[in-house]
Design a protein around this motif. Sequence first.
Motif, PDB file in Angstrom:
ATOM      1  N   GLY A  92      43.362  32.241  42.214  1.00  0.00           N
ATOM      2  CA  GLY A  92      44.509  32.871  42.855  1.00  0.00           C
ATOM      3  C   GLY A  92      45.545  31.864  43.322  1.00  0.00           C
ATOM      4  O   GLY A  92      46.502  32.217  44.002  1.00  0.00           O
TER       5      GLY A  92
ATOM      6  N   THR B 220      40.076  31.244  50.277  1.00  0.00           N
ATOM      7  CA  THR B 220      40.362  32.651  49.974  1.00  0.00           C
ATOM      8  C   THR B 220      39.060  33.446  50.069  1.00  0.00           C
ATOM      9  O   THR B 220      38.014  32.986  49.596  1.00  0.00           O
ATOM     10  CB  THR B 220      40.944  32.775  48.548  1.00  0.00           C
ATOM     11  N   ASP B 221      39.138  34.640  50.657  1.00  0.00           N
ATOM     12  CA  ASP B 221      37.943  35.490  50.765  1.00  0.00           C
ATOM     13  C   ASP B 221      37.442  35.869  49.376  1.00  0.00           C
ATOM     14  O   ASP B 221      38.242  36.061  48.444  1.00  0.00           O
ATOM     15  CB  ASP B 221      38.285  36.794  51.511  1.00  0.00           C
TER      16      ASP B 221
ATOM     17  N   LYS C 249      36.157  38.725  48.603  1.00  0.00           N
ATOM     18  CA  LYS C 249      36.650  40.083  48.363  1.00  0.00           C
ATOM     19  C   LYS C 249      38.068  40.039  47.759  1.00  0.00           C
ATOM     20  O   LYS C 249      38.398  40.791  46.846  1.00  0.00           O
ATOM     21  CB  LYS C 249      36.658  40.831  49.709  1.00  0.00           C
ATOM     22  N   THR C 250      38.876  39.140  48.259  1.00  0.00           N
ATOM     23  CA  THR C 250      40.253  38.998  47.764  1.00  0.00           C
ATOM     24  C   THR C 250      40.247  38.608  46.282  1.00  0.00           C
ATOM     25  O   THR C 250      41.022  39.156  45.488  1.00  0.00           O
ATOM     26  CB  THR C 250      40.985  37.912  48.588  1.00  0.00           C
TER      27      THR C 250
ATOM     28  N   GLU D 238      39.274  41.465  44.069  1.00  0.00           N
ATOM     29  CA  GLU D 238      40.420  42.380  43.884  1.00  0.00           C
ATOM     30  C   GLU D 238      41.401  41.809  42.858  1.00  0.00           C
ATOM     31  O   GLU D 238      41.958  42.537  42.038  1.00  0.00           O
ATOM     32  CB  GLU D 238      41.114  42.636  45.225  1.00  0.00           C
ATOM     33  N   LEU D 239      41.574  40.498  42.917  1.00  0.00           N
ATOM     34  CA  LEU D 239      42.469  39.857  41.942  1.00  0.00           C
ATOM     35  C   LEU D 239      41.924  40.031  40.525  1.00  0.00           C
ATOM     36  O   LEU D 239      42.674  40.362  39.596  1.00  0.00           O
ATOM     37  CB  LEU D 239      42.621  38.368  42.291  1.00  0.00           C
TER      38      LEU D 239
ATOM     39  N   THR E 182      40.038  42.371  39.462  1.00  0.00           N
ATOM     40  CA  THR E 182      40.233  43.779  39.096  1.00  0.00           C
ATOM     41  C   THR E 182      41.650  43.974  38.558  1.00  0.00           C
ATOM     42  O   THR E 182      41.865  44.657  37.551  1.00  0.00           O
ATOM     43  CB  THR E 182      40.004  44.688  40.334  1.00  0.00           C
ATOM     44  N   ILE E 183      42.614  43.355  39.220  1.00  0.00           N
ATOM     45  CA  ILE E 183      44.010  43.459  38.749  1.00  0.00           C
ATOM     46  C   ILE E 183      44.132  42.913  37.321  1.00  0.00           C
ATOM     47  O   ILE E 183      44.730  43.539  36.449  1.00  0.00           O
ATOM     48  CB  ILE E 183      44.971  42.724  39.716  1.00  0.00           C
ATOM     49  N   TRP E 184      43.548  41.740  37.096  1.00  0.00           N
ATOM     50  CA  TRP E 184      43.699  41.131  35.752  1.00  0.00           C
ATOM     51  C   TRP E 184      43.116  42.042  34.663  1.00  0.00           C
ATOM     52  O   TRP E 184      43.701  42.190  33.598  1.00  0.00           O
ATOM     53  CB  TRP E 184      43.014  39.762  35.680  1.00  0.00           C
TER      54      TRP E 184
ATOM     55  N   GLU F 165      42.471  45.447  34.921  1.00  0.00           N
ATOM     56  CA  GLU F 165      43.077  46.787  34.905  1.00  0.00           C
ATOM     57  C   GLU F 165      44.492  46.819  34.322  1.00  0.00           C
ATOM     58  O   GLU F 165      44.947  47.848  33.839  1.00  0.00           O
ATOM     59  CB  GLU F 165      43.123  47.372  36.328  1.00  0.00           C
ATOM     60  N   THR F 166      45.198  45.716  34.436  1.00  0.00           N
ATOM     61  CA  THR F 166      46.604  45.712  34.010  1.00  0.00           C
ATOM     62  C   THR F 166      46.784  45.197  32.579  1.00  0.00           C
ATOM     63  O   THR F 166      47.917  45.047  32.122  1.00  0.00           O
ATOM     64  CB  THR F 166      47.454  44.820  34.940  1.00  0.00           C
TER      65      THR F 166
ATOM     66  N   ASN G 112      46.065  42.229  31.664  1.00  0.00           N
ATOM     67  CA  ASN G 112      46.367  40.794  31.678  1.00  0.00           C
ATOM     68  C   ASN G 112      45.305  39.996  30.911  1.00  0.00           C
ATOM     69  O   ASN G 112      45.610  39.006  30.245  1.00  0.00           O
ATOM     70  CB  ASN G 112      46.470  40.298  33.124  1.00  0.00           C
TER      71      ASN G 112
ATOM     72  N   THR H 209      43.087  34.542  55.094  1.00  0.00           N
ATOM     73  CA  THR H 209      42.283  34.126  53.931  1.00  0.00           C
ATOM     74  C   THR H 209      42.254  35.263  52.905  1.00  0.00           C
ATOM     75  O   THR H 209      41.800  35.077  51.787  1.00  0.00           O
ATOM     76  CB  THR H 209      40.838  33.783  54.361  1.00  0.00           C
ATOM     77  N   ASP H 210      42.739  36.448  53.326  1.00  0.00           N
ATOM     78  CA  ASP H 210      42.827  37.582  52.396  1.00  0.00           C
ATOM     79  C   ASP H 210      44.196  37.528  51.705  1.00  0.00           C
ATOM     80  O   ASP H 210      44.988  38.464  51.774  1.00  0.00           O
ATOM     81  CB  ASP H 210      42.645  38.898  53.189  1.00  0.00           C
TER      82      ASP H 210
ATOM     83  N   THR I 291      46.268  35.898  48.051  1.00  0.00           N
ATOM     84  CA  THR I 291      46.379  35.073  46.851  1.00  0.00           C
ATOM     85  C   THR I 291      47.818  34.577  46.787  1.00  0.00           C
ATOM     86  O   THR I 291      48.686  35.094  47.489  1.00  0.00           O
ATOM     87  CB  THR I 291      46.094  35.878  45.559  1.00  0.00           C
TER      88      THR I 291
ATOM     89  N   ARG J  82      49.068  44.008  46.485  1.00  0.00           N
ATOM     90  CA  ARG J  82      47.754  43.740  47.092  1.00  0.00           C
ATOM     91  C   ARG J  82      47.934  42.856  48.331  1.00  0.00           C
ATOM     92  O   ARG J  82      47.345  43.109  49.384  1.00  0.00           O
ATOM     93  CB  ARG J  82      46.819  43.060  46.078  1.00  0.00           C
TER      94      ARG J  82
ATOM     95  N   VAL K 149      46.268  51.090  39.931  1.00  0.00           N
ATOM     96  CA  VAL K 149      45.448  49.883  40.090  1.00  0.00           C
ATOM     97  C   VAL K 149      45.053  49.694  41.561  1.00  0.00           C
ATOM     98  O   VAL K 149      43.902  49.385  41.882  1.00  0.00           O
ATOM     99  CB  VAL K 149      46.217  48.640  39.553  1.00  0.00           C
TER     100      VAL K 149
END
Lengths: 235, 402
Positions: A143, A192-193, A195-196, A199-200, A202-204, A206-207, A209, B102-103, B105, B129, B172
């Motif tokens: 990220g 970076t968490d 979980k974060t 989610e990133l 998932t974006i790659w 789902e979209t 990418n 930290t949450d 990107t 997001r 999404v």
Amino acid sequence: MPTTQENWNPGKLEDRHPEVSYEEKERLFLEVKNDPRYEDFLYGCFECGICVSACPSARFYDYSPRVIAQAMAREDIVRVYDIISEDIWNCAQCFSCVRCPRQNNPGGLVTLLREVAVNNGLQETKDVLQGYSRVIYKVMLKGNQVSPDMLQPDFFPDWGPWVGQFSANMPVWRKAIPVDTLRGVTDAAWKTDRKTLLELYTIWFETGNMDIIKEIDEGLYDLLADVMQEELEEG
Amino acid sequence: MTTTVEEILERKSHAVTRDPEQAPTHDIREALFELEAKGEIVVQRVPENHIEVKTKYGRTKKIPVEHTWHHKSCGQCGHIPGYTSSIFWLHRQFGLDYIDPTDQTSCTGWNYYASATSNAVAQAAVMIRNFAAAHETGYFPMIHCGTSYGHYKEIREQLVHHKELRDEVRRVLDKMGKPLVIPEELVHYSEWIHAMRNRFAEKQTVDMSMITATVHPACHYYKIVAEDAIYDPDIYGGQRTATVTGTLQSLGINVADYSTWFDCCGFGFRHVLVERDFTRSFSTLRKIEVMKNEVNPDVTVTHDTGCVTTLDKSQFSAKAHDRKVGIPVLSDAQMAALAMGAHPFRVVQFHWHSTDWRPFLDKLGINWQKYWDEFQGDLELIRSGQKSGITWEDADAPVVYG
Ligand code: SF4
Ligand code: SF4
């Protein structure tokens, strides 16, 4: 063939890519034109050259945002193919050209042209992006585009002895930063968490990418998909 | 109708007054509230404690003073950490409430502008997001990177104009249980610095009146969706963005003009990583050398990640070619922090900058060697395991230069 006084014939621009069919060139052109953002970026062209006067890449390369705007506006399929296969990678994406009096965004057009070049896996595009895969790997997985551990003397020799000094001291210098999310982190720009990052990923997926990466570099896709899928399955 | 040269000169001889009613563009915030009324998006409001500033066409923009969620910059945090620590240090000097999440990107825009290996939906989803993560905390996003700021402004336009993009992003985001949140204002940290500049000046302890600085306005700050940048008729007659220049003037610094101020820094996104001949040449020949020849500044100041990196790091090779270079490069946040007594190494982190900054600190009367030795002491304690790292406890107190 280089243009000389003898062969210069502005009325008949040579087709630099006769090996690619007109239909294929037209298909790529229409892919750019059908992007919903296209109509926000091109309203025609006065051919005034104001964009060129502001363009850093025009000073350095044989490159012109005016030619791009014109070729797109005139629907010059052959010329657009030359642009998509070569010129677009010269653009610095600074958007100085948006001072266009016609409200065009030639830099934005370049972004669309690049997306189509990547999506269609053009060989010239693969060549241009070859040295770039480790950056894509980093940004998609962490990220963050850059991290302290990328500052290595062999990658940035032209930045002088500072880079060597930095990489020798990196672990301790990184601990000497008062910002909590940065302190001690060397493989990403900040903490970076998990979980974060999930989610990133998932974006790659789902979209679409990840499909783009597959088209441009299958090896890189395999590397990324393995790690991401495993992480996502673990949850 | 013909416009005479005299008319043009007359128009340019006085400050531009802007009337928001005559603005050539729509007010995006109205469109956001309309979409919210239709139940399509959530608009996060600017906190009550804010300062109002004017943007390019005379519209009012609210800059939150505190209660902010800091959308950090990967290039700043990764390669110029004194940039980030200076922003936070300034907040801490006023006891302002903020979150360093930290949450979060990065916007991933650097990669997008470099390689286009992404698409409009993915880029918008990354942005939303992050905004949804900020919204969950109740804190308002403050964006550190000029490219994130510009990129997000562009994406906001696209989301407003294209329903199919909103629908796709919503699909999404649903997978993560997040709503489609867009903040009422997109705020760049340098706008906060600009809005707070007089308060910084009140706490200034380092005299900077002997300093001449040039300003490089960051392209992605004021060229992308231009109407959202801060302008002020008192600064360059409202013809250029006031951000950075206004801050430096408030700190008593002499801001000197140079002819290539509009040029980009040469970063180029992909060029700075894999085609640096362009980056090196452009940044030194069109920016640094021009500044040096025309005004010979003590420092050049900018407000974006890539610009600090490019302008600073490119000078080494130009020097090897005997070009006229040698101008230290700092961000406005670092300049303001230094003016208020931030430690040059624990906070401003000069050691991450490669163009020689020592003459600049000498001119300010700062005995950098003394503070470097002190910092070396910190590093020794870290190396020997007696200290895990530098914390705000070590860095908060301003240095009192004697
Ligand atoms: S965005 Fe590209 S085309 Fe536009 S001015 Fe910058 S380098 Fe030139
Ligand atoms: S500035 Fe605009 S109208 Fe003028 S040449 Fe460039 S794209 Fe065409």
